[in-house]
Design a protein around this motif. Structure first.
Motif, PDB file in Angstrom:
ATOM      1  N   ASN A  71       1.212   8.919  -2.453  1.00 20.97           N
ATOM      2  CA  ASN A  71       0.302   9.919  -3.021  1.00 20.97           C
ATOM      3  C   ASN A  71      -0.136  10.934  -1.957  1.00 20.97           C
ATOM      4  N   THR A 103       2.088   2.982  -2.497  1.00 18.46           N
ATOM      5  CA  THR A 103       1.745   4.005  -3.496  1.00 18.46           C
ATOM      6  C   THR A 103       0.662   4.936  -2.951  1.00 18.46           C
ATOM      7  N   THR A 104      -0.247   4.378  -2.172  1.00 15.83           N
ATOM      8  CA  THR A 104      -1.295   5.208  -1.574  1.00 15.83           C
ATOM      9  C   THR A 104      -0.673   6.185  -0.570  1.00 15.83           C
ATOM     10  N   ALA A 153       0.829  -1.216   0.000  1.00 17.87           N
ATOM     11  CA  ALA A 153       0.000   0.000   0.000  1.00 17.87           C
ATOM     12  C   ALA A 153       0.861   1.263   0.000  1.00 17.87           C
ATOM     13  N   TYR A 173      -7.362   9.850   1.242  1.00 22.10           N
ATOM     14  CA  TYR A 173      -6.699   9.158   0.133  1.00 22.10           C
ATOM     15  C   TYR A 173      -7.690   8.387  -0.734  1.00 22.10           C
ATOM     16  N   LYS A 230      -7.571   4.664  -2.764  1.00 24.57           N
ATOM     17  CA  LYS A 230      -6.739   3.453  -2.785  1.00 24.57           C
ATOM     18  C   LYS A 230      -6.100   3.298  -4.173  1.00 24.57           C
ATOM     19  N   LEU A 231      -4.800   3.199  -4.209  1.00 25.60           N
ATOM     20  CA  LEU A 231      -4.091   3.132  -5.496  1.00 25.60           C
ATOM     21  C   LEU A 231      -3.397   1.783  -5.676  1.00 25.60           C
TER      22      LEU A 231
END
Ligand SMILES: Nc1ncnc2c1ncn2[C@@H]1O[C@H](COP(=O)(O)OS(=O)(=O)O)[C@@H](OP(=O)(O)O)[C@H]1O
Length: 391
Positions: free
Chosen positions: A40, A36-37, A34, A223, A225-226
């Motif tokens: 960001n 990348t989230t 997680a 956020y 989720k990415l």
């Protein structure tokens, strides 16, 4: 040397003693956790507060020349000295100290090792030779006899064995069964440097601890989720026997996770569990409102082929894996849309965008890129986003 900056207490939000937001953060972005989230969240915070984000030299692509040990030379000069660092790298304490200002808070994130390994196996299946050798891309076959397929030291071997330990700068080939002192030493080193180790399974609670550590507002850690795989690209559940085999093969990672998961819950208890849960609930509610405002009444994750906005199309590791993303409703524009765009912007596009912006800021646009003394070999990973069908 590494300040445990603020004691973690959890008074009601409005009673929090006013203290300035902490602006210097190094996030060790471990793989398939997680990260990348979290990245960001940090990129958007940096933009809103006009901070400099350390970004890789283009020959490193958008990672700091991973899997090499991090070197301050990998950082693009237009992005130095940084306030924030959040791109993939292999941890090297001395080199990060050379780069980041004194007082920088170090944080990272871990994920339950079986789930993490299943994600690694799927995502890097075409890149990691150890995975490519397995008949029918079967996770079960690999975990049944990992030594049959795995060769220590070969290209991208670190994605197939104790990836967390490797990312943290450790020796991923050590076995805690044969050398318990090694795991204990690695844990000690991580504890010395990192003020917070987040846990992906408790993402919202982790963000509550993060925002309190940094004296940030709840809004600062909202956020989308990415980098999530489609349900069709992952195992619906990991059978207990497979999870056990994944933990046994990745015993260092399992030891790290178990230790920091326990530490995490002690931190939550210290802050006040009810209070952390309350704030996590507020975060979820605020996040749902934001997602609806940005992506429509029913904000859904879509496969790349259904995302019209090019800047929001996530990179696809192979034809067998679908990485999902969000899209903006058509016909909207303005500053609010810009914020929504950033909220769902995948790592590659956001890193490129920030590098261009920061280069413009320091006026190096027209100059040729400085050349690294010892550039890494070209990497196939993330070279190009897969063009979605029909575009
Ligand atoms: N908020 C939140 N909570 C829990 N899990 C989350 C969250 N955001 C992302 N993810 C999951 O993290 C996986 C992607 O991790 P990374 O972004 O670190 O991957 S990468 O190494 O940068 O490619 C990927 O896992 P898999 O879908 O199992 O592959 C994501 O679904």
């Amino acid at each position: 040397m590494y300040p445990k900056l603020f004691p973690l207490s959890c008074p009601p939000l409005q009673d929090s003693p006013p203290r300035p937001k902490h602006m210097t953060v190094a996030f060790l972005k471990t793989h398939k956790t997680a990260g990348t989230t979290v990245q960001n969240i940090l990129f958007r915070f940096a933009e809103r507060h006009n901070l400099t984000v350390a970004l890789p030299h283009p020959t490193c692509e958008h990672q700091f020349c991973y899997p090499r040990n991090f070197s301050a030379h990998f950082v693009h000069p237009a992005t130095r000295p940084p306030h924030v660092l959040a791109s993939h790298l292999r941890f090297d304490r001395a080199e990060l100290e050379r780069l980041m200002p004194p007082g920088t808070v170090y944080v990272t994130i871990l994920r339950e090792p079986a789930a993490m390994f299943e994600s690694l196996f799927s995502y890097y299946n075409q890149y990691c030779p150890a995975f490519r050798r397995v008949p029918n891309a079967s996770l079960e076959a690999f975990l049944h006899a990992p030594e049959t397929y795995y060769r220590a030291g070969e290209h991208f071997a670190m994605f197939a064995h104790n990836t967390l330990a490797y990312d943290l700068g450790g020796d991923n080939e050590r076995s805690p069964r044969e050398d318990a002192a090694y795991l204990a030493g690695l844990i000690r080193q991580v504890e010395e440097v990192f003020s917070l180790v987040m846990i992906a399974e408790y993402f919202d609670e982790s963000l509550v601890l993060l925002r309190r550590l940094l004296a940030w507002d709840l809004e600062d850690v909202l956020y989308a989720k990415l980098n999530a795989r489609a349900a069709s690209s992952r195992l619906a559940s990991i059978p207990a026997s497979l999870a056990q085999a994944a933990r046994a093969w990745n015993a260092l990672d399992a030891g790290l996770y178990d230790h920091f998961n326990a530490t995490f819950w002690r931190r939550v208890a210290h802050a006040g569990r009810a209070c952390v849960e309350r704030e996590a609930r507020e975060l979820r509610e605020a996040r749902e409102r934001l997602l609806r405002r940005c992506f429509g009444e029913e904000p859904v994750l879509r496969p790349a082929a259904q995302i019209r906005t090019k800047q929001l199309q996530p990179w696809q590791p192979s034809r067998k894996v679908d990485i999902m993303g969000y899209d903006l409703p058509s016909g909207v524009a303005g500053p609010a849309t810009e914020a929504c765009l950033k909220l769902a912007m995948p790592e590659v596009q956001y890193s490129n965008y920030l590098l261009r912006k920061q280069k413009r800021r320091v006026g190096v646009r027209a100059r040729p890129e400085p050349v690294l003394d010892n550039p890494p070999p070209p990497r196939p990973i993330r070279a190009l986003p897969r063009i979605p069908q029909g575009h």
